[in-house]
Motif scaffolding. Structure first.
Motif, PDB file in Angstrom:
ATOM      1  N   HIS A  52       0.783  -1.233   0.000  1.00  0.00           N
ATOM      2  CA  HIS A  52       0.000   0.000   0.000  1.00  0.00           C
ATOM      3  C   HIS A  52       0.816   1.284   0.000  1.00  0.00           C
ATOM      4  N   ASP A  53       2.071   1.248   0.447  1.00  0.00           N
ATOM      5  CA  ASP A  53       2.874   2.476   0.521  1.00  0.00           C
ATOM      6  C   ASP A  53       4.160   2.374  -0.289  1.00  0.00           C
ATOM      7  N   MET A  54       4.128   1.650  -1.371  1.00  0.00           N
ATOM      8  CA  MET A  54       5.343   1.472  -2.180  1.00  0.00           C
ATOM      9  C   MET A  54       5.863   2.794  -2.753  1.00  0.00           C
ATOM     10  N   GLY A  55       5.007   3.795  -2.870  1.00  0.00           N
ATOM     11  CA  GLY A  55       5.428   5.077  -3.431  1.00  0.00           C
ATOM     12  C   GLY A  55       5.999   6.060  -2.428  1.00  0.00           C
ATOM     13  N   LYS A  83       6.413  12.730  -8.450  1.00  0.00           N
ATOM     14  CA  LYS A  83       6.441  13.014  -7.013  1.00  0.00           C
ATOM     15  C   LYS A  83       5.165  12.617  -6.274  1.00  0.00           C
ATOM     16  N   ASP A  84       4.144  12.188  -6.985  1.00  0.00           N
ATOM     17  CA  ASP A  84       2.869  11.841  -6.348  1.00  0.00           C
ATOM     18  C   ASP A  84       2.933  10.411  -5.824  1.00  0.00           C
ATOM     19  N   ASP A  85       3.134  10.278  -4.512  1.00  0.00           N
ATOM     20  CA  ASP A  85       3.307   8.947  -3.914  1.00  0.00           C
ATOM     21  C   ASP A  85       2.086   8.062  -4.124  1.00  0.00           C
ATOM     22  N   HIS A  86       0.886   8.647  -4.108  1.00  0.00           N
ATOM     23  CA  HIS A  86      -0.324   7.836  -4.279  1.00  0.00           C
ATOM     24  C   HIS A  86      -0.388   7.245  -5.692  1.00  0.00           C
ATOM     25  N   LYS A  87      -0.057   8.048  -6.682  1.00  0.00           N
ATOM     26  CA  LYS A  87      -0.035   7.537  -8.053  1.00  0.00           C
ATOM     27  C   LYS A  87       1.011   6.436  -8.199  1.00  0.00           C
ATOM     28  N   ILE A  92       2.851   0.804  -9.030  1.00  0.00           N
ATOM     29  CA  ILE A  92       3.594  -0.371  -8.566  1.00  0.00           C
ATOM     30  C   ILE A  92       2.640  -1.498  -8.194  1.00  0.00           C
ATOM     31  N   GLY A  93       1.487  -1.158  -7.639  1.00  0.00           N
ATOM     32  CA  GLY A  93       0.487  -2.198  -7.356  1.00  0.00           C
ATOM     33  C   GLY A  93       0.116  -2.968  -8.602  1.00  0.00           C
ATOM     34  N   ASP A 107      -6.727   2.573  -4.093  1.00  0.00           N
ATOM     35  CA  ASP A 107      -6.977   3.971  -4.444  1.00  0.00           C
ATOM     36  C   ASP A 107      -7.901   4.648  -3.437  1.00  0.00           C
ATOM     37  N   ARG A 108      -8.836   3.898  -2.868  1.00  0.00           N
ATOM     38  CA  ARG A 108      -9.868   4.477  -1.995  1.00  0.00           C
ATOM     39  C   ARG A 108      -9.502   4.512  -0.520  1.00  0.00           C
ATOM     40  N   LYS A 109      -8.429   3.810  -0.119  1.00  0.00           N
ATOM     41  CA  LYS A 109      -8.159   3.665   1.310  1.00  0.00           C
ATOM     42  C   LYS A 109      -7.376   4.831   1.912  1.00  0.00           C
ATOM     43  N   GLN A 110      -7.525   5.998   1.371  1.00  0.00           N
ATOM     44  CA  GLN A 110      -6.810   7.169   1.853  1.00  0.00           C
ATOM     45  C   GLN A 110      -7.509   7.769   3.079  1.00  0.00           C
TER      46      GLN A 110
END
Length: 222
Positions: A52-55, A83-87, A92-93, A107-110
């Protein structure tokens, strides 16, 4: 390929590896104590949590990048992904084989979407978001303690989800309601999820095969 091999492939620092392992371990402890008629695809939940946090390499601050090696890796990440860690998490997912449904949950678990998560009937989403919000940089914390710590860190970050005190207060309230929803479906108390309780799960998850969903992972659907 097990999760540690994937982390090494992306040259992630140990503290980031441990964060994702701890989040997945909290998920696994909940799954082992699931006592609900609501069905959860356990493998999907664990796969999302482990990736979930690979970025996050792209958004690490200078004090987190404490040596030249990881400074170079961070620069490489930014050059390759932006630079957008979520993208980057999404990219990577997909690269590591998450399904379209799993990518949607990722994408929704923010944190900023806690109201949507509270109102959803998707318990993979609820559990994954809840466990992520329980794990601080130093380990498992109480939900309120963890989010108040995050609020303190975000107070000088205008783009941070917890920057605005009114928004932060509401996000914390939604998070506490998500916690209640999850706890009602299992035999655990919230205080029984801690660093000591998840330690055996962390060790087991280091051998988890992310690529081959449902194969040799010894995780049954609940």
């Amino acid at each position: 390929m097990n999760i540690i091999e994937i982390y090494k492939k992306y040259e992630l620092p140990e503290h980031l590896q441990m964060h994702m392992l701890r989040v997945a371990a909290c998920c696994m402890q909940i799954l082992d104590n699931w006592n609900s008629t609501i069905k959860v695809d356990n493998d999907s939940l664990i796969r999302i949590a482990l990736l979930h946090d690979m970025g996050n390499m792209a958004k690490m601050s200078e004090d987190q990048i404490n040596n030249q090696k990881f400074a170079k890796i961070r620069k490489k990440y930014i050059n390759q992904y932006g630079k957008d860690d979520h993208k980057i998490n999404i990219i990577i997912g997909k690269q590591e084989g998450l399904t379209d449904e799993e990518i949607d949950i990722l994408d929704r678990k923010q944190l900023r979407k806690n109201k949507e998560i509270r109102d959803s009937d998707n318990y993979i989403l609820k559990i994954c978001a809840y466990c992520d919000q329980r794990v601080s940089p130093n380990g498992v914390d109480s939900l309120k303690g963890r989010l108040e710590e995050l609020q303190e860190r975000h107070k000088n970050k205008p783009n941070g989800s917890m920057h605005d005190p009114k928004v932060a207060k509401q996000l914390i309230q939604y998070a506490l309601e998500i916690e209640e929803q999850v706890m009602r479906q299992c035999t655990l108390s919230k205080d029984s999820i801690n660093d000591e309780s998840i330690a055996p799960y962390v060790e087991k998850l280091k051998e988890y095969n992310v690529i081959q969903k449902g194969i040799n992972n010894d995780i049954e659907e609940r």
